[in-house]
Enzyme design. Sequence first.
Site, short mmCIF file in Angstrom:
data_model
loop_
_atom_site.label_atom_id
_atom_site.label_comp_id
_atom_site.label_asym_id
_atom_site.label_seq_id
_atom_site.Cartn_x
_atom_site.Cartn_y
_atom_site.Cartn_z
N PRO A 190 -4.70 -15.29 -4.73
CA PRO A 190 -4.14 -14.64 -3.73
C PRO A 190 -2.93 -13.63 -3.89
CG PRO A 190 -3.20 -16.81 -3.94
CD PRO A 190 -4.21 -16.66 -5.00
N ASP A 191 -2.35 -12.86 -3.02
CA ASP A 191 -1.49 -12.17 -3.05
C ASP A 191 -0.24 -12.94 -3.36
OD1 ASP A 191 -0.68 -8.89 -2.62
OD2 ASP A 191 1.02 -10.19 -2.02
N GLU A 209 -14.08 -4.84 0.34
CA GLU A 209 -13.44 -4.19 1.56
C GLU A 209 -12.22 -3.47 1.25
OE1 GLU A 209 -11.55 -5.12 5.74
OE2 GLU A 209 -13.50 -6.30 5.45
N CYS A 267 -7.01 -3.53 8.04
CA CYS A 267 -7.79 -2.21 7.51
C CYS A 267 -8.63 -1.69 8.59
CB CYS A 267 -8.58 -2.78 6.14
SG CYS A 267 -9.36 -4.23 6.60
#
Length: 526
Positions: free
Chosen positions: A195-196, A267, A301
Amino acid sequence: MTSTTEPGTTPAATGRKLAVPADLYHLPVLVTCGPGRATQASHSPVDGSLVGAVPVCTPDDVAAAVESARAAQREWAAVPLRERRAVVGRFHALLLQRDAEILDLVQAESGKSRLNAFEELADAALTAAYYRRTAGRFLRPARRTGAAPGLTRTVEYRIPKGVVGIISPWNYPLTLAVSDAIPALLAGNACVLKPDSQTPFTALLALELLREAGLPQDLFQIVTGDGPSLGPALINGADFLMFTGSSETGKVVAQQCAERLIGFSGELGGKNATLVLADADLDKAARGAAQGCFSNSGQLCISMERIYVHRAVFDDFLATFTEQVEGIRLGAGPGWDIDMGSLTGQRQLDRVSAHVEDARAKGARVITGGRPRPDLGPFFYEPTILTGVTGEMVVAREETFGPVVAVYQVEDNDEAVALANDSHYGLNASVWSARHGREVGRRLLAGTVNVNDGYSAAWASHDAPMGGMKDSGVGRRHGKEGILKYTEAQTIASQRLVPVGPPPGMTNVRYTRLVKGALTLMGRLR
C-alpha cells in the site's frame, strides 16, 4: 466563493472528532518483515496528527513474503470454491459491522469526507458480494468445440496465476487495497500488497478483517515502505502485477513486468471529459458535474477535469454549475453534512496551486474558488472553476488530480467529441443529453462512459469491465475480466476412436483430399 462556515470551523454538527481504532498499535505486526526494521510514521492530512508508524520493509522482506505466500497458495488452490466464497462472504459482513471504525480510519489517513469514505466501504462490500456470487460462473470448466466433433472432447480450465502482487495508491486506501485482491483470492491465488506509505493502516485493517473471516495466515501479506525500493522486488517475485497509479509510473512497472514475461494490469491516469449537449437537463447536469468533478476533492482517476458545453446552453449551464459548486461544504471530521474534505498532502496542494496559478497568469478566468483554505486545515483547497483555458496552460492537458475543472464552449457535438478525444488519456467520460447520450458516448475514446451521470453509474456496474484506453491503462477490473485476468487458460483435449491425422491404412494423399473437401464444405456454411 465556496460556501463554508466561519473560518476555523466545519459544518459538522456532532462535535465528535475522528478516532482511529483504539487498538491500532497492533496492526503493524501484520506487516511481513524481519526484526529490527526502522519505522515510518503516517500523519493525518486533516490536522497533521500521528496516525501510527509501520515498519520500513526491505526487498528481502518482499522476497520472504512472496515465498511464504506461494507456499500458502498451493494449499489454497486445492480448497473448494464454496469455502473460498464463504470467507469472502464473512469479510463482506465484517465490513458492514465495523463500518464506523473503518470510516474513521479512512478519513484520518486520507482526509476525505465521511460520504466519500463511505463510498469506499460500499464499493469494497459490493465487490465482495459480486465476486462471491459470480466466481463459480466465471471459473467453472467450459466445453469448447473440439477438432473433430464427436471425437474430440475439449475443455477450457482456469488455473490460478500463483502469487499476485498489488501496488495500491493513497486516494482510495480501502477499495483499491481489497477490490483487486478479492477476485484474485477467489480464483485461487495468494496476494502480496504494497500500500501507499500515506495510507498503510486502512490496508492493514482490511487484512485483519480478512483473517478474521477465515483467510489462511500467509495467503494475503502486506509489505510497507518505500515504493521505488519495494516495487521492483515485488515484480521480481510475483506471477502477476496489479498496479493503480500514475501513467508515468505505470509505464515503468509495465516494462519491468515485461522483462519477466508476467502479466500486468494497470488503471492509470485520466484527464476525463464531460460533454453537456444542447438538449441536456441543465439542473441535473450541473449537479452531476459538481459531483463528478469534486468527489474526493478531485483526487479520483475517473473524476472530471474538462467540461465541453454546447454554445446554446453555455451561459445557463455555467451559471447553474457555479451555483452548485459554491454550495459545496468544505470541512473535516465525521459529519455527514460535509461534502468535500482535504487534499491528501503537500504535494497535491502544490500541484493544484501550481496548475491554477499557471492558468491565471496566462489569462484564464477563475469563476469560483482558486485558493487554499488553511483556516480549515493544512491541505484544503476550494473547488475551482476555470474558463478561458488554452492549450499552453498546464491545466489544459496534464492531470491535476485535485478540485479544479476547466469549462469550454463548443459549437456542436462534433467539436465536443473531437476535443474530448484530443488527449493521450482515455479513462472515463460523461455525457449529459436527453436523446443523444449513447450515440455520442460511442464516439468517445474512453474505457467507461456515463450518460447523465458523472462516474458512479459505470464504476458501480460491477458486472461490466472498467479500465482505460491509451495512456490510461492496460487490462480491466470488474466483471469477468476482473477475475479471469488472475488465471491462466488451460485447454485439455481428449481424443477418442481415431487420431487427428491419417488413420491406419489411408494414404496421405487420400487423407489430405478428404480434409480439403471437409474444409471447403465448412467454408460454405453460414
